[in-house]
Motif scaffolding. Structure first.
Motif, PDB file in Angstrom:
ATOM      1  N   GLN A 190       0.838  -1.208   0.000  1.00  0.00           N
ATOM      2  CA  GLN A 190       0.000   0.000   0.000  1.00  0.00           C
ATOM      3  C   GLN A 190       0.872   1.257   0.000  1.00  0.00           C
ATOM      4  O   GLN A 190       0.618   2.218  -0.731  1.00  0.00           O
ATOM      5  CB  GLN A 190      -0.907   0.012   1.235  1.00  0.00           C
ATOM      6  N   THR A 191       1.901   1.227   0.848  1.00  0.00           N
ATOM      7  CA  THR A 191       2.789   2.396   0.954  1.00  0.00           C
ATOM      8  C   THR A 191       3.518   2.648  -0.365  1.00  0.00           C
ATOM      9  O   THR A 191       3.657   3.790  -0.799  1.00  0.00           O
ATOM     10  CB  THR A 191       3.788   2.187   2.107  1.00  0.00           C
ATOM     11  N   VAL A 192       3.972   1.557  -1.009  1.00  0.00           N
ATOM     12  CA  VAL A 192       4.664   1.709  -2.300  1.00  0.00           C
ATOM     13  C   VAL A 192       3.698   2.296  -3.340  1.00  0.00           C
ATOM     14  O   VAL A 192       4.068   3.193  -4.108  1.00  0.00           O
ATOM     15  CB  VAL A 192       5.256   0.357  -2.762  1.00  0.00           C
ATOM     16  N   ILE A 193       2.464   1.826  -3.340  1.00  0.00           N
ATOM     17  CA  ILE A 193       1.477   2.371  -4.294  1.00  0.00           C
ATOM     18  C   ILE A 193       1.252   3.859  -3.999  1.00  0.00           C
ATOM     19  O   ILE A 193       1.182   4.687  -4.911  1.00  0.00           O
ATOM     20  CB  ILE A 193       0.146   1.575  -4.225  1.00  0.00           C
ATOM     21  N   ALA A 194       1.174   4.204  -2.705  1.00  0.00           N
ATOM     22  CA  ALA A 194       0.997   5.618  -2.331  1.00  0.00           C
ATOM     23  C   ALA A 194       2.174   6.457  -2.836  1.00  0.00           C
ATOM     24  O   ALA A 194       1.990   7.582  -3.309  1.00  0.00           O
ATOM     25  CB  ALA A 194       0.850   5.744  -0.818  1.00  0.00           C
ATOM     26  N   HIS A 195       3.394   5.896  -2.748  1.00  0.00           N
ATOM     27  CA  HIS A 195       4.562   6.616  -3.281  1.00  0.00           C
ATOM     28  C   HIS A 195       4.460   6.769  -4.799  1.00  0.00           C
ATOM     29  O   HIS A 195       4.766   7.835  -5.347  1.00  0.00           O
ATOM     30  CB  HIS A 195       5.852   5.887  -2.910  1.00  0.00           C
ATOM     31  N   LEU A 196       4.037   5.704  -5.474  1.00  0.00           N
ATOM     32  CA  LEU A 196       3.886   5.780  -6.944  1.00  0.00           C
ATOM     33  C   LEU A 196       2.871   6.857  -7.320  1.00  0.00           C
ATOM     34  O   LEU A 196       3.082   7.620  -8.273  1.00  0.00           O
ATOM     35  CB  LEU A 196       3.449   4.413  -7.493  1.00  0.00           C
ATOM     36  N   GLU A 197       1.786   6.916  -6.571  1.00  0.00           N
ATOM     37  CA  GLU A 197       0.765   7.942  -6.848  1.00  0.00           C
ATOM     38  C   GLU A 197       1.341   9.344  -6.648  1.00  0.00           C
ATOM     39  O   GLU A 197       1.098  10.246  -7.441  1.00  0.00           O
ATOM     40  CB  GLU A 197      -0.453   7.718  -5.932  1.00  0.00           C
TER      41      GLU A 197
END
Ligand code: ZN
Length: 249
Positions: A233-240
Motif C-alpha cells: 500500500q505504501t509503495v502504491i501511495a509513493h507511486l501515486e
C-alpha cells in the motif's frame, strides 16, 4: 488543561500496545473501540462528571469504533470528526479547519491533516504546546500511508507533516505509543524516511520495475510476511505521489 492518557485496552498487530486516548476536562480525544475496561477508566478519571465531548482524530476503527459504547454510557455526549466530503454522519458534529474548541479552561485548535486518512485532524493546544497528532507520527515505526483507493494520500501526508513541524509544538501526544518530546526532530526523521522510500521507488522505476509487489521485495528486505500488504500500500501511495508530482510539473 493537563491531558490525562487513558489506554483504550486494544493491543494488536497494528495498534501496538493499544490506542491512546486523552481526557482534557470532560473532553476525550479519540474513542478507542469501546472496551468496558477503557470506559471504566474514563469514568474513574471523570470523577463524577459526565463526558461532554468526544473528538475523533479520524474514522479508522481503532479511533472511532467506541462511539456507540460511549454514547450508551453518556447519552448527551457530543461527538465530532472531520467530514471532508461534507456528508456528515447522523448524530455527529463536523469539525472545520481552524475551528477552536473550548475544553473548559483551555482550547484546542483543529488542523486538517490528510494523508494517513482523508478525514484526519490533529488538535493543538496553543498555550501548552501540546499537539494531539492521532496517527500522523509515532515513535519506533512509521505510520501506514495507504493508496488513494484506501483513503491515503502520500503527497498530502508530507504536506501535513510539514505543517505540523512548523507549529513548533512542545510535545506530541500520539494515538499510539509514547509521548514525543522533540516533535521537530521526529517529524524531520519521518519526512526523511518517506523521501528515502520515494527515492527507492524511483530507482525501481528507472530499472524498469513497475510491479509494486516486486518493489516491496526489493525495498523492504526481511519484512514479516504479515506486513507485506501494508508495505505494498505504501509503495502504491509513493507511486501515486510520484505521478502527481510529475503532473504538477
Ligand atoms: Zn489510523
Amino acid at each position: 488543561m493537563t491531558p490525562q492518557l487513558i489506554h483504550a485496552c486494544n493491543p494488536g498487530v497494528l495498534t501496538g500496545r493499544g490506542n491512546n486516548t486523552y481526557l482534557i476536562g470532560t473532553t476525550l480525544i479519540d474513542a478507542g473501540i469501546g472496551s468496558a475496561e477503557h470506559l471504566d477508566a474514563v469514568t474513574l478519571a471523570l470523577d463524577g462528571r459526565a463526558l461532554s465531548h468526544v473528538i475523533v482524530t479520524h474514522g479508522h476503527s481503532d479511533h472511532s469504533a467506541g462511539v456507540p459504547a460511549i454514547r450508551a454510557r453518556w447519552p448527551d455526549v457530543r461527538v465530532s470528526k472531520n467530514f471532508p466530503d461534507s456528508v456528515v454522519t447522523d448524530g455527529w458534529s463536523p469539525l472545520r479547519e481552524g475551528e477552536v474548541i473550548d475544553v473548559g479552561g483551555g482550547t484546542l485548535r483543529v488542523l486538517c491533516t490528510p494523508g494517513h486518512a482523508i478525514d484526519h485532524v490533529c488538535l493543538y493546544d496553543d498555550v501548552r504546546g501540546d499537539l494531539f497528532a492521532g496517527d500522523m507520527v509515532i515513535i519506533g515505526t512509521t505510520v501506514l500511508v495507504p493508496s488513494r483507493s484506501k483513503g491515503g494520500d502520500m503527497r498530502a501526508y508530507l504536506a501535513s507533516l510539514g505543517r505540523l513541524r512548523d507549529l513548533d509544538a512542545a510535545r506530541i501526544l500520539p494515538g499510539h505509543g509514547p509521548v514525543i518530546d522533540r516533535p521537530r526532530d521526529r517529524i524531520n526523521a519521518v519526512i526523511e524516511h518517506r523521501l528515502l522510500r520515494e527515492a527507492q521507488v524511483l530507482a525501481c522505476l528507472t530499472q524498469g520495475v513497475t510491479d509494486p509487489a516486486v518493489m516491496v521485495a526489493k525495498i523492504y528486505e526481511g519484512l514479516p510476511p504479515t506486513l507485506l500488504p501494508f508495505a505494498e500500500q505504501t509503495v502504491i501511495a509513493h507511486l501515486e505521489k510520484i505521478d502527481e508530482d510529475r503532473q504538477a510539473g
